[in-house]
Design an enzyme around this catalytic site. Structure first.
Site, PDB file in Angstrom:
ATOM      1  N   CYS A 386     -19.833  30.965 -64.077  1.00 28.14           N
ATOM      2  CA  CYS A 386     -18.991  29.872 -64.567  1.00 28.14           C
ATOM      3  C   CYS A 386     -19.258  28.585 -63.784  1.00 28.14           C
ATOM      4  CB  CYS A 386     -17.517  30.295 -64.560  1.00 28.14           C
ATOM      5  SG  CYS A 386     -16.596  29.423 -65.842  1.00 28.14           S
ATOM      6  N   HIS A 511     -17.531  34.968 -67.461  1.00 28.53           N
ATOM      7  CA  HIS A 511     -17.201  35.755 -66.252  1.00 28.53           C
ATOM      8  C   HIS A 511     -17.607  37.212 -66.475  1.00 28.53           C
ATOM      9  CE1 HIS A 511     -14.874  32.861 -63.859  1.00 28.53           C
ATOM     10  NE2 HIS A 511     -14.598  32.316 -65.030  1.00 28.53           N
ATOM     11  N   GLU A 513     -18.170  39.448 -64.542  1.00 29.34           N
ATOM     12  CA  GLU A 513     -17.581  40.407 -63.585  1.00 29.34           C
ATOM     13  C   GLU A 513     -16.436  41.204 -64.204  1.00 29.34           C
ATOM     14  OE1 GLU A 513     -17.277  37.101 -63.440  1.00 29.34           O
ATOM     15  OE2 GLU A 513     -15.439  36.436 -62.448  1.00 29.34           O
TER      16      GLU A 513
HETATM   17  N1  GLN Z   1     -14.011  24.344 -63.466  1.00 30.28           N
HETATM   18  C1  GLN Z   1     -15.012  24.746 -64.408  1.00 30.28           C
HETATM   19  C2  GLN Z   1     -14.549  24.594 -65.838  1.00 30.28           C
HETATM   20  O1  GLN Z   1     -13.372  24.481 -66.095  1.00 30.28           O
HETATM   21  C3  GLN Z   1     -15.437  26.172 -64.147  1.00 30.28           C
HETATM   22  C4  GLN Z   1     -14.380  27.182 -64.446  1.00 30.28           C
HETATM   23  C5  GLN Z   1     -14.622  28.518 -63.828  1.00 30.28           C
HETATM   24  O2  GLN Z   1     -15.446  28.660 -62.947  1.00 30.28           O
HETATM   25  N2  GLN Z   1     -13.867  29.500 -64.249  1.00 30.28           N
HETATM   26  O3  GLN Z   1     -15.329  24.572 -66.745  1.00 30.28           O
END
Ligand code: GLN
Length: 535
Positions: A386, A511, A513
Site C-alpha cells: 500500500c 494489503h 497480508e
Molecule cells: N495513505 C495511503 C493512501 O491512503 C496508503 C494507505 C495504506 O497504506 N493503507 O492511499
C-alpha cells in the site's frame, strides 16, 4: 427463531482481571478446535468503544486495523480469527458500540420506537441480541467475544445482552467462557488466584455464571491452582483450563484441546464429542519450534514502532512464508523517521530484505522513500504494501531525476504528483470509512515476475487506501526502471508494480497480508523469502 431454522449454539467469551491477556487468541483457538471437529463455526467480536469502526483508531495505540473482504475496518482480533479458523469473515463479525448506537438513534429519529422512551435496556440490548442472532444464523456454533474487561462501564450492555440471549436459548445452547489472569509474585514465587476469584465474583454479580474458566499465566501453574479456582469460582475442575505463556500463539489451540476444553464445550452444548483433526496444525507448531530453521533478517521500515500489534498481519504473513521455506523470519523494526540519505545504507544493508508496510500521513515517509531508493539501487529484495507501493513509485521517479516526485497526500503542490487522489475520493479526504475498502479483483500483467510469483492471471486482494498511482505517469514507468504488474480489471487503476532489473522488487496497492494464513502463506510473501534463499 422459526421452527425450520436450526438453533445455533453460542459460546460467549469474556475477560476478567485485565485486558490484553489473550482473550482474542482464546476465542480464535476455540473456533479452530471446533472447526477441526467438523462443525460449522462463525465468530464475532463485540467492541464496547464508541467509534463507528476501527478505521479512525490510532494503530500505534490500538494495533492494526484489519480489513474484511466486504470492506469493514475492524479490530485486529478478526485477523486472529481468520488465521486460526482459516475463514473469511464479514462486516457482521465486528459489532462496535458506536455503529450500534448510531443505528438505535437513527431508528429513534425514524420513529421506529413508536413513542417509547429509548433506553440501554431493552432497546440497545435488544439490538445487540438481534445482531448476534443474525450473525449466528446458519452456523452450528457462533462464538462471541466481548472486548475489554467485564465490569467496564461501556461493556455492560454487551454483558447484559449475552446474559439475556443465554436465558432465551437455554443452557444447552449457550456456554460462557471467562478468561482470567493469574499474576505471579516473584518474591514468594507463587501464582496468585485472588484477582481471578474476584473477577468471577464480578461476572456473577452481572448475572453470568461461567461454564469454563481459562486461566492465563506467565508460568505453568500446578493442579493446586486448578482446585483452588474450581472451589472459589464454582466452575467444575475439568472446566478450569490452564493456559501458560506459549512459545508461539499457534500452540494455544493444541494446549486448549489437550486440556479438554473441546469436550467440555461440546458436552455443555449437547454436541457430539467427535475427535478434532489437528494434524496440520500440530505440524505447523512443530515447524515453529524447529531449531534447524535458517534464520533470515527482514527490516520493516515503518513509523509506528511503539506497539508490535500495529503490523500484526504483516508480521504473521512473513513468519508463515518463512516457515514454508524452512526459514525463521527475524523481523527488525526500522524507524522510518530516523533514516537519512547518509545513513540509509548503514541501517539497511544488514538485512536480507526490506518491507515497507501500509501507513497514513507524512511522518516517516521520506525515510521510506529513501529505503525504496536504496533497495532499487542495492538490489536487496523489497516488498511494498500500500503506502509501500506508493513510496516505491516515488523512489523510482526520484532515482530517474524527478526530484520533486511525491504523493499529494503529503505535498499538494508537487510538480510531479506520481501518487494522487482517486477521482471518486476527491472531497472525502478527511472522513472515516470513505476509502477504497475490501476485496477488488486485479488482473496480473502477463510475463511479469508478479505473474510468476502468484501463478495466476487474476487475484482478489483487500484494499484500504485513498490515493493511487497517477495514470498520467504510467508511460514513464519503464524509463524509471519499474513497470505495472497488475491493474483493476478495466485497467484504470494500478494495483501492483515491480522493478524491471531487480531480483525481487514487488509492491501492491492492496494489503495481501490479510489473505495469508499460517498454513497457506500468501504468494508475494513466499516470493520474497524465496528471493532471499535463492530458490
Ligand atoms: N495513505 C495511503 C493512501 O491512503 C496508503 C494507505 C495504506 O497504506 N493503507 O492511499
Amino acid at each position: 427463531m422459526s421452527k425450520d431454522k436450526k438453533q445455533p449454539k453460542y459460546i460467549f467469551v469474556t475477560g476478567g482481571v485485565l485486558s490484553g491477556v489473550g482473550k482474542g487468541i482464546t476465542a480464535a483457538s476455540i473456533g479452530n478446535i471446533l472447526k477441526a471437529r467438523g462443525l460449522k463455526v462463525n465468530i464475532q467480536k463485540c467492541d464496547p468503544y464508541l467509534n463507528v469502526d476501527a478505521g479512525t483508531l490510532n494503530p500505534g495505540e490500538h494495533g492494526e486495523c484489519f480489513v474484511t473482504v466486504d470492506g469493514a475496518e475492524t479490530d485486529l482480533d478478526l485477523g486472529h480469527y481468520e488465521r486460526f479458523m482459516d475463514v473469511e469473515l464479514k462486516r457482521s463479525s465486528s459489532l462496535i458500540s458506536g455503529r450500534l448506537l448510531s443505528q438505535v438513534i437513527a431508528d429513534e429519529r425514524a420513529g421506529k420506537y413508536l413513542g417509547k422512551t429509548v433506553q440501554i435496556i431493552p432497546h440497545v440490548t435488544n439490538a445487540i441480541v438481534e445482531n448476534i442472532e443474525r450473525t449466528a444464523e446458519g452456523f452450528d456454533v457462533h462464538i462471541v467475544e466481548i472486548g475489554g474487561t467485564t465490569g467496564d462501564i461501556e461493556g455492560l450492555s454487551f454483558v447484559e445482552a449475552i446474559r439475556e440471549l443465554g436465558v432465551k436459548v437455554g443452557p444447552e445452547n449457550a456456554s460462557y467462557v471467562h478468561v482470567v489472569y493469574l499474576p505471579y509474585l516473584g518474591a514468594s514465587k507463587e501464582i496468585k488466584t485472588k484477582p481471578a476469584q474476584n473477577a468471577v465474583r464480578e461476572l456473577r454479580g452481572l448475572g453470568l455464571v461461567p461454564d469454563v474458566l481459562v486461566a492465563r499465566s506467565e508460568f505453568a501453574a500446578d493442579e493446586d491452582v486448578v482446585s483452588k479456582l474450581a472451589m472459589f469460582s464454582g466452575v467444575k475442575k475439568d472446566a478450569v483450563i490452564l493456559l501458560p505463556n506459549a512459545s508461539t500463539i499457534y500452540e494455544v489451540p493444541l494446549t486448549l484441546e489437550n486440556a479438554g476444553i473441546g469436550n467440555v464445550l461440546t458436552d455443555s452444548l449437547h454436541l457430539d464429542r467427535s475427535k478434532a483433526n489437528l494434524t496440520d496444525w500440530s505440524k505447523l507448531v512443530e515447524k515453529a519450534a524447529d531449531s534447524s530453521l535458517r534464520e533470515i533478517n527482514i527490516g520493516i521500515v515503518a513509523k509506528y514502532l511503539n506497539n508490535e500489534d500495529t503490523y500484526m498481519s504483516v508480521f504473521e504473513a512473513l513468519t508463515a512464508a518463512a516457515w514454508s521455506q524452512n526459514c525463521r523470519a527475524r523481523l527488525h523494526w526500522v524507524d522510518a523517521e530516523k533514516i537519512t540519505a547518509k545513513n540509509v545504507e548503514v541501517k539497511l544493508s544488514k538485512y536480507d530484505a526490506i518491507v515497507v508496510p501500509g501507513g497514513f500521513g507524512s511522518r516517516g515517509v521520506e525515510g521510506m522513500i529513501l529505503s525504496a531508493q536504496y533497495a532499487l539501487k542495492s538490489k536487496i529484495p523489497y516488498y511494498g504494501i500500500c503506502l509501500g507501493l506508493q513510496v516505491a513509485v516515488i523512489a523510482a521517479a526520484r532515482n530517474a531525476g524527478k526530484k520533486d516526485a511525491h504523493t499529494t497526500e503529503i505535498d499538494q503542490s508537487t510538480s510531479t504528483p506520481v501518487i494522487s487522489t482517486m477521482t471518486d475520493q476527491i472531497g472525502k479526504e478527511a472522513t472515516g470509512g470513505t476509502m477504497r475498502l475490501g476485496n477488488y479483483d486485479e488482473h496480473i500483467v502477463e510475463g511479469t515476475k508478479t505473474a510468476k510469483v502468484y501463478g495466476a492471471k487474476t487475484v482478489l486482494e483487500r484494499h484500504r487506501h485513498r490515493y493511487e498511482c497517477n495514470n498520467e505517469y504510467r508511460d514513464d514507468y519503464e524509463s524509471w526502471g519499474i513497470k505495472v504488474a497488475a491493474t483493476s480489471p478495466d485497467q484504470s487503476l494500478v494495483e501492483m508494480i515491480e522493478a524491471i532489473d531487480h531480483p525481487y522488487f514487488l509492491a501492491a496497492q492492496s494489503h495481501p497480508e490479510f489473505n495469508s494464513r499460517p498454513n497457506r502463506p500468501h504468494a508475494p510473501f513466499v516470493g520474497l523469502i524465496k528471493a532471499i534463499t535463492g530458490k
